[in-house]
Design a protein around this motif. Structure first.
Motif, mmCIF file in Angstrom:
data_model
loop_
_atom_site.group_PDB
_atom_site.id
_atom_site.type_symbol
_atom_site.label_atom_id
_atom_site.label_comp_id
_atom_site.label_asym_id
_atom_site.label_seq_id
_atom_site.Cartn_x
_atom_site.Cartn_y
_atom_site.Cartn_z
ATOM 1 N N ILE A 165 0.863 -1.165 0.000
ATOM 2 C CA ILE A 165 0.000 0.000 0.000
ATOM 3 C C ILE A 165 0.909 1.227 0.000
ATOM 4 C CG2 ILE A 165 -0.211 0.211 2.536
ATOM 5 C CD1 ILE A 165 -3.230 0.913 1.935
ATOM 6 N N ARG A 218 4.130 -3.112 5.151
ATOM 7 C CA ARG A 218 2.921 -2.590 4.511
ATOM 8 C C ARG A 218 2.611 -3.343 3.220
ATOM 9 N NH1 ARG A 218 4.439 1.789 0.791
ATOM 10 N NH2 ARG A 218 6.697 2.054 0.849
ATOM 11 N N ILE A 253 -5.011 -5.251 0.366
ATOM 12 C CA ILE A 253 -4.630 -3.859 0.139
ATOM 13 C C ILE A 253 -5.813 -3.074 -0.415
ATOM 14 C CG2 ILE A 253 -3.082 -2.317 -1.115
ATOM 15 C CD1 ILE A 253 -1.788 -4.034 1.150
ATOM 16 N N GLY A 260 -4.226 -1.886 -4.494
ATOM 17 C CA GLY A 260 -4.944 -3.147 -4.585
ATOM 18 C C GLY A 260 -5.340 -3.584 -5.975
#
Length: 353
Positions: free
Chosen positions: A65, A82, A89, A311
């Motif tokens: 992300i 992350r 995500i 994502g």
């Protein structure tokens, strides 16, 4: 949507080459798996797949992300956690936007998701290994971009009274935190939300909205300054092992009341003349699904500029993704029974999770 690299099978030639990788010295490595996976700064160049269980597995083709979005900021950047499956995500990104429009929450402060290739972490978690878990702070995002140092040092606010780990602090908790948690639980792909037992009880006592998804909110140790989102195994992840469905009902029953007794918090009393138990050994690569050896050995992007961020746009509908590389499938077919290994997960007692 996914990294535009050739599949791993093409790079290595044949499934036999992948199976050979399993027999390599890397597979026989005696170092703890957390050191091997924690030492990988970038993901494997593979189709996104979650292998194994939330607390015993790895992540292929992880995406990150972005550090900052209009409705989120990632914290503790030095941990490099992350990363996640694109479905995770994308959910975070959508949740952050919905939180602003539906809850009035300025933005999410993101805690740990997963390492670039998942796997056991050097510290802090037993789960978060397959890219389908994420921690969200219960502190709203400020109206400015935090500096790197602030993201390393700012402490999240506990929702509990000081020195009273089962009592909500009314100066910290508000209806907005309740609405934020219940919004997270409302997504169909969310399997569980983990919170401190006091937060679960507060929701049970005060939530007047639709209680359909309240049962997804599960009490567990800790989780007083953040909540933990866990999503289901995405379609196409045949080798991802999900949990049993949460019990029917809102969870505001004797299973919750148990957390407010002494039993969950009592230290075990050793029996007379009982020898001290040996500390559990750390997991090694051979304790994980065999596909994880290939994920660990797989090629990284040529540079950070080649990493996929975000994502992708369709996983909220949970549409099927591209299948895993055929070579990985061959490894999985040859996997056989996994060795017995006790994963240190805080178990649901009694049958809470």
């Amino acid at each position: 949507m996914f990294p535009t690299f050739k599949p791993l099978l093409t790079r290595l030639g044949t499934a036999a080459a992948l199976l050979a990788a399993i027999a390599s010295p890397l597979h026989a490595e005696d170092r703890p798996a957390r050191e091997l996976f924690g030492g990988k700064p970038l993901p494997s160049v593979m189709q996104p797949q979650a292998y194994g269980f939330y607390a015993k597995g790895c992540l292929a083709g992880g995406v990150a992300i972005p550090t900052d979005g209009a409705t989120w900021q990632a914290m503790r950047l030095s941990r490099n956690r992350r990363w996640g499956h694109p479905a995770m995500i994308e959910l975070i990104e959508q949740f952050s936007r919905d939180a602003r429009t539906k809850v009035g929450w300025n933005g999410l402060l993101l805690g740990d998701i997963a390492q670039p290739r998942g796997g056991p972490m050097l510290n802090g978690h037993a789960s978060h290994q397959i890219g389908l878990d994420a921690d969200i702070w219960l502190t709203p995002m400020p109206d400015r971009t935090l500096t790197y140092q602030e993201r390393e040092s700012i402490q999240a606010t506990s929702m509990l009274q000081p020195k009273k780990f089962l009592t909500i602090n009314p100066n910290a908790w508000s209806e907005r935190q309740a609405r934020l948690i219940m919004l997270a639980a409302s997504y169909p792909q969310v399997e569980r939300i983990f919170v401190n037992p006091a937060i679960k009880k507060k929701l049970c006592d005060t939530w007047t909205g639709d209680r359909t998804d309240l049962g997804k909110v599960r009490p567990i140790y800790g989780h007083d300054y953040h909540f933990h989102i866990r999503i289901k195994c995405p379609p196409g992840s045949a080798n991802c092992k999900g949990q049993a469905a949460v019990p029917a009902g809102d969870g505001c029953d004797k299973s919750l009341a148990w957390w407010f007794t002494d039993e969950p918090w009592a230290k075990p009393s050793p029996k007379k003349d009982q020898k001290p138990a040996k500390p559990p050994r750390l997991a090694t690569l051979s304790d994980l699904p065999k596909a994880c050896a290939v994920v660990l050995a797989g090629p990284a992007p040529a540079s950070e500029q080649d990493v996929t961020y975000g994502g992708g746009g369709s996983s909220l509908a949970y549409s099927a993704k591209e299948p895993a590389d055929d070579g990985i499938a061959a490894v999985i077919a040859a996997d056989g029974a996994q060795p017995s290994f006790a994963v240190p997960v805080p178990l649901p007692r009694p049958s809470l999770q």
